[in-house]
Scaffold this active site. Structure first.
Site: not given
Ligand code: 7TS
Length: 417
Positions: A132, A208, A211, A234, A374
């Site tokens: 990401h 990371d 997910q 999430k 992303c």
């Molecule tokens: N890493 C992964 C693997 C992600 O899927 C996401 C967000 C992030 C980092 C960043 O998360 P945040 O909460 O800091 O923004 N992924 C997604 C997505 O797949 N659709 O919207 C956000």
């Protein structure tokens, strides 16, 4: 059409759904809400919503300072959430759980503290091609300033991480920063092979977990990761609260990230000594309601049992992959076996633009994401500019998948595919 795969978890899903008020709502067109965008953010159960309102209605106060009753209650609730998260992820100690805003901030915290202290010219930072933007851009910034170099583990034809040149790529690598589950291809990355090899090569490992943490049991000690980044939103918690897990020795040796109130022990006009872990990394007034909400979310997931969550999602993903394969001109990306993926399915349908697909699905009450999610570099490698993506969670049913397929078949008719 497959008339539903036998699925022992079906009754439980219906009970779970009853806990999520939004799932009983309808769209403005009167369609039942079919929410298939949990990889972007999850819906929230009543217990999380209540925990947040309860805090604001009954004991709203700032934490770590007031001596009066409601301030102490707020501090206790916030710290109890940290403790619950520490147990949930099996951290060796509660002090190793730093509250951040989200996974992005957790990764940036490591980058700007540990990273800038330890990485210099020529040092390797090993990522995968799945990452990401949140786990690419901070390292690019660091590399541009320090002369460190980004390297990548490649993917096979199913989007699985190729390990044949792992040893070679680990030579000169000081940091391995990898996702556990891809938000686009769903690929589960084999940490059990990568982490020991990385440590044997003397590298530090940041995972990371944005997910992964919501969807499977994560034991940071068993994984032996040095840092693990999580987004609360999430995993049923509100937005604006995340976690950075770090091994105590590393966290203790790191300089602070943000500076200000709460992260200090003593300040004079000339110098400052810092607070102990975890507060050294939590400057300023925290997202108190968010932390309390995260505690309630973790409690809810514990009640469900993470083994069940994973089993449910594998069954759903297997069903979705079978059903998507029936739709003409549709291509699903990522590993073929549901057991090798998280609960996301990114796809394209002929030359229909994913955004148009998402709009047609929206008219049917089906919420999916379209775009690059992303992961622009990954899309570029796949020769795509965008995909449509359906993603699942604890409340997703086989009927939701059926609604997705029906809406896609309608879209195919509209596009005359
Ligand atoms: N890493 C992964 C693997 C992600 O899927 C996401 C967000 C992030 C980092 C960043 O998360 P945040 O909460 O800091 O923004 N992924 C997604 C997505 O797949 N659709 O919207 C956000």
């Amino acid at each position: 059409m497959i008339a539903g795969i036998p699925h022992a978890t079906g009754d439980k899903v219906e009970r779970v759904r009853a806990d999520f008020p939004i799932l009983a709502t309808r769209t403005s067109k009167g369609k039942p809400l079919v929410y298939l965008d949990s990889a972007a953010t999850s819906q929230k159960p009543r217990s999380v919503i209540d925990a947040i309102s309860h805090y604001y209605e009954d004991y709203n106060a700032n934490i770590h300072r007031g001596v009066y009753e409601i301030a102490e209650r707020a501090t206790d609730a916030y710290e109890a959430a940290r403790k619950r998260a520490a147990v949930f992820f099996n951290a060796a100690s509660t002090d190793e759980i730093i509250f951040t805003r989200n996974a992005t901030e957790s990764i940036n915290l490591v980058c700007y503290t540990w990273g800038f202290e330890h990485l210099g010219a020529g040092d390797g930072i090993l990522l995968t091609r799945l990452e990401h933007h949140s786990n690419i851009v901070p390292w690019q910034l660091l590399a541009a300033k320090t002369g460190a170099e980004l390297r990548f583990l490649e993917l096979d034809e199913q989007g699985r991480v190729a390990l044949d040149d792992l040893e070679q790529k680990l030579q000169g690598t000081k940091l391995v920063a990898i996702t556990q589950v891809s938000n686009t291809l769903g690929t589960i990355v084999p940490l059990e092979q990568i982490v020991p090899a990385a440590h044997a090569a003397g590298a530090t490992v940041l995972v990371d977990g944005a997910q992964a943490a919501p969807h499977m049991s994560v034991d940071v000690q068993a994984l032996d990761v040095d840092f693990y980044a999580v987004s609360g939103h999430k995993m049923l918690a509100p937005t604006g609260i995340g976690i950075l897990y770090g091994k105590r020795a590393l966290l203790e040796a790191m300089p602070p990230f943000l500076a200000g109130g709460d992260m200090i022990r003593r300040v004079t006009y000339d110098r400052t000594t810092y607070n102990e872990l975890p507060w050294k990394f939590e400057a300023g007034t925290s997202n108190i309601a968010g932390g309390i909400g995260l505690g309630a979310a973790v409690e809810y997931l514990e009640g469900l049992d993470m083994a069940w969550v994973r089993e449910h999602e594998v069954a759903l993903t297997a069903y979705a992959l079978e059903r998507l394969a029936e739709v003409p001109h549709l291509t699903v990306y990522g590993p073929k076996r549901a057991e090798e993926r998280g609960g996301v399915a990114a796809f394209t349908m002929g030359d229909a633009h994913p955004h148009d697909l998402a709009s047609i699905l929206d008219a049917e009450g089906v919420c999916i994401r379209a775009g690059h999610h992303c992961t622009m570099p990954l899309h570029e490698r796949l020769g795509l500019t965008a995909t449509a993506r359906a993603s699942f969670y604890v409340y997703t049913t086989f009927a939701d998948v059926d609604a997705l397929i029906e809406a896609l078949e309608k879209a195919a008719r509209i596009f005359k595919l």
